[in-house]
Design an enzyme around this catalytic site. Structure first.
Site, PDB file in Angstrom:
ATOM      1  N   GLU A  31       0.763  -1.264   0.165  1.00  0.00           N
ATOM      2  CA  GLU A  31       0.206  -0.129   0.040  1.00  0.00           C
ATOM      3  C   GLU A  31       0.883   1.222  -0.167  1.00  0.00           C
ATOM      4  OE1 GLU A  31      -3.017   0.366  -0.646  1.00  0.00           O
ATOM      5  OE2 GLU A  31      -3.627  -1.697  -0.517  1.00  0.00           O
ATOM      6  N   TYR A 114      -6.569   6.462   4.572  1.00  0.00           N
ATOM      7  CA  TYR A 114      -6.524   5.296   3.286  1.00  0.00           C
ATOM      8  C   TYR A 114      -5.763   4.155   3.874  1.00  0.00           C
ATOM      9  CZ  TYR A 114      -5.516   2.496  -0.363  1.00  0.00           C
ATOM     10  OH  TYR A 114      -5.442   1.427  -1.312  1.00  0.00           O
ATOM     11  N   ASP A 132      -9.411   5.963  -1.488  1.00  0.00           N
ATOM     12  CA  ASP A 132      -8.290   6.407  -2.274  1.00  0.00           C
ATOM     13  C   ASP A 132      -8.972   7.354  -3.562  1.00  0.00           C
ATOM     14  OD1 ASP A 132      -9.351   4.627  -3.962  1.00  0.00           O
ATOM     15  OD2 ASP A 132      -7.065   3.887  -4.465  1.00  0.00           O
TER      16      ASP A 132
END
Ligand code: SF4
Length: 352
Positions: A31, A114, A132
């Site tokens: 991520e 996020y 996102d």
């Protein structure tokens, strides 16, 4: 709607190396890398990172220089800096076990709402959103929300909508929404004819897709005229480690100084190098450098070649003398790296 979306996701989901299990370390690493970087680029970097640092303990024991070197080319080095800080904190504070809940995850370096939502939902099945840019676009079109998506104060509204849609399998649901935004509900020319939620999509049903998402114009990037000082002693080049807080902190590069309108570069360079390094220099030659665009600013550099008669050695700022062939071994940000062919050409020309 959640069922249609999950069925679609189960059929099309891409086989990505961080999707092989629910290991929070792998999900976190992927991520962080995926922020502002394409999936295709991340795959190679991710694979190399996992080979060298298979667990958060391995990463926490790494040096900043080694992590930067491995990160080279991905850009946005603050991510790499925070990656290491976060790994150290997870090991020191949580015995190497990532916290489950979104709020605690957000207290860790480099983890925003996020990323916290993605780790919490994908690795731990927690029912929280991971919003996102892709998700903002899909939800904005789905519900014809006219709030600018690039204003964080509006994100709570999108949060409520995502939670209202999420019924089961939170991690997969979040990934399905992101995947839909990345592959179907794209910024331009969304593929509504193959979209699994087109029946529920208000923008599609009312033929107003181009009205969404709404965005406010971002401020213009600041243009910086920059003098990059290439200091030479014979065949050696001087590299400096940038210590100042900001964009290039902890990375190697060349001494640089901003030139304001109306200033004489040679004079500014002399003063800067005298103050910073205690050297009295004169510029040998100059060359227009390669422009580099950052998120908020643009560098318009000129390379100034300077030779000195005596090698300097400093502890602060940290410097190192290297041969041209050794520059590649250092973690150099792209803004400097792209100047290397020009520097190489100059040095070859000098020696011939
Ligand atoms: Fe996006 Fe079109 Fe699907 Fe609506 S129908 S969510 S605009 S792809």
């Amino acid at each position: 709607m959640s069922i249609e979306l999950l069925q679609w996701y189960d059929q099309i989901k891409r086989d990505l190396p961080w999707r092989t299990d629910q290991n929070p370390y792998k999900i976190w690493l992927s991520e962080i890398m995926l922020q502002q970087t394409q999936v295709a680029t991340v795959i190679n970097y991710y694979t190399r990172f996992i080979q060298i640092y298979p667990t958060v303990f391995h990463l926490a024991a790494a040096s900043e220089d080694d992590v930067f070197k491995l990160w080279e080319g991905l850009g946005y080095y603050s991510r790499a800096r925070n990656l290491l800080k976060c790994a150290k904190e997870v090991v020191a504070k949580y015995k190497g076990i990532f916290p489950k809940d979104r709020d605690t995850l957000q207290t860790l370096p480099g983890i925003g709402p996020y990323t916290a939502g993605a780790i919490s939902s994908i690795a731990f099945n927690q029912k929280v959103p991971a919003i996102d840019g892709n998700v903002l676009r899909v939800i904005s079109r789905l519900h014809t929300i006219d709030l600018p998506i690039n204003q964080p104060k509006n994100h709570s509204v999108f949060h409520i909508h995502v939670m209202a849609l999420m019924t089961t399998r939170p991690g997969d649901f979040n990934q399905a929404l992101m995947e839909l935004g990345a592959m179907v509900c794209t910024p331009t020319s969304p593929k509504c004819d193959v979209c699994p939620i087109s029946m529920q999509c208000k923008a599609f049903q009312s033929n107003r897709i181009t009205d969404f998402p709404v965005k406010i114009k971002s401020p213009k990037k600041r243009l910086i005229k920059l003098a990059i000082c290439v200091i030479l002693y014979g065949e050696d080049l001087l590299l400096i480690k940038h210590n100042e807080v900001g964009l290039l902190q902890g990375l190697w590069g060349f001494p640089r100084v901003e030139i304001q309108t109306g200033e004489a570069p040679h004079q500014v360079i002399r003063m800067y190098l005298e103050e910073q390094m205690g050297v009295d220099v004169s510029v040998l030659d100059e060359m227009i450098g390669k422009k580099h665009v950052f998120t908020h600013l643009i560098w318009e550099p000129t390379l100034y070649f300077i030779t000195i008669n005596e090698k300097i050695h400093l502890a602060y700022p940290e410097i190192e003398w290297v041969k041209l062939s050794e520059v590649a071994l250092k973690a150099l940000p792209t803004a400097f790296k792209k100047q290397m062919p020009l520097i190489e050409a100059f040095m070859n020309n000098q020696s011939s």
